[in-house]
Design an enzyme around this catalytic site. Sequence first.
Site, PDB file in Angstrom:
ATOM      1  N   HIS A 191      -8.975 -43.822  57.287  1.00  9.87           N
ATOM      2  CA  HIS A 191      -9.426 -44.560  56.322  1.00  9.87           C
ATOM      3  C   HIS A 191     -10.812 -44.351  56.129  1.00  9.87           C
ATOM      4  CE1 HIS A 191     -12.148 -46.031  59.981  1.00  9.87           C
ATOM      5  NE2 HIS A 191     -10.833 -45.961  60.728  1.00  9.87           N
ATOM      6  N   CYS A 215      -9.982 -43.518  65.086  1.00  5.82           N
ATOM      7  CA  CYS A 215      -9.315 -42.925  63.898  1.00  5.82           C
ATOM      8  C   CYS A 215     -10.173 -41.771  63.211  1.00  5.82           C
ATOM      9  CB  CYS A 215      -9.355 -44.231  62.971  1.00  5.82           C
ATOM     10  SG  CYS A 215      -8.545 -45.524  63.603  1.00  5.82           S
TER      11      CYS A 215
END
Length: 502
Positions: free
Chosen positions: A153, A161
């Site tokens: 992202h 992440c």
Amino acid sequence: MIYRSLVRALITSAALAASVMLAGCNSDEISLANNAKANQPVPPKLIADMVAKDMDLNSPILVRLFKQEAELEIWKQDRSGRFALLKTYPICRWSGDLGPKIKEGDRQAPEGFYSISPAQMNPQSAYYLSFNTGYPNAFDKALGRTGSQLMVHGDCSSRGCYAMTDEQIAEIYSLGRESFFGGQKSFQLQAYPFKMTPINMAKHRNNPNMPFWRMIKQGYDHFEVTKHEPKVDFCEKKYVFDAIRAPNATRDPVFDASGKCPAYAIPEGVADAVREKQQTEAAETAKLISKGTPVARLNTGIDGGMHKVFAARVPEASTGLSEGGDSQGLAALSLARAPGTIPSHVNPPRAPSDNLLLGAPQEPKLAAVASAPTAGPTASTPAPTRVANAAPAAQSDGWFSSLARKVGIGGGDATASTSSTPPPAPAKPKVIEAKRSEPAPRAEAAIPKTSAPKAEPKQAATRPPLKPSVTDTPAPAAPAQVAGSAPIVSSNSFDSRFGAVK
């Protein structure tokens, strides 16, 4: 040619928008690009690169991630049917350590092979744009590994992440979107601890994750020798690559990640090429070890890594594991063009200890450093922020406290007891550094230590809807924050956006 490709991309986006108004349904194609952020066209420079490399705008893509190098590669299929490298993006932030994700809450970014379908693309992400890695896959589940919402992202802030800048994820998202429009049902994501070269295999030879890394290196090697997306299956709790029907079998093999492996074969040409590559590299790795190649350091006291081009522009930041034990000329990169905007709330990794090697005994002095108080609970908050409590704190003491110190009654604070010399004038950059590191611990306490939270469209809407292309962004002026100026945390910072979760 470039103009026609760009026009085709714009017409496709316009047709999609029209279909949304007419149909009002919720298909994968519509959910891929249902707002302005998700509909941004592929930048003209990337389209020109595709033309130069004999690629079509809508041809399939493949993504490779490398933690230690902090890089994300986009590969795209050319008209010969083979994949070629289109562009390499520096990763702004990733969290955890080298090694696979094991359980919910371990802050690890996943490693392995994953499949990204249109349903995993999130145009309403609170992190500008994102796509779900698909963790856990069948292999992870067979081993009982847990975790959810592990994303690639924007926002340059990670809790398990791979975080890019908003401008970078806009480009990556557009490339994935166009490949789906071209008919690709899913694209492969390959996540590695590092580039699987002999020197890296030698440096990490004592790492307990090495058996797992050798297993996924099989898929790495299959791709390297064929430049085709390797077919991935699982059986007996392990990966199997490019399996085909055995010579005397009457049907294709059926795989079960937890079950016994069926009879299968590997195409002879692929198997021979992979075997030759691995034998050559094994000999080179053994030679490097015999020459005394040092073992990679432990990831102690830091959380993940950051590419050097970003670390050079963040005060007191290091690249973390991407340093690999080698010095980085971050000062020389401080004026380099950054591929995207770095938000003020980014929590950079700090420099690892020079004395910790994998398998090496810990020096006594390191234990004292580890027990020293820090500015907050996060591992990436620098320890020596106590210096910010020097002279200014005494000015706020009451009259009785000042009198007690003068006559020798009561104890002083930690900084006062370290030296009998008069304290120097308060250093503004050090005080600012303490302020800069405050948002990260608050965000850490507010967010569960697992992975990126689910999309919150209302919160995401507070951010600017569009970002300029990475390749079209003009070079920024002299970086004010690198000189130690205090960043202003905007109302849409990482901490404030997720304050509702507290």
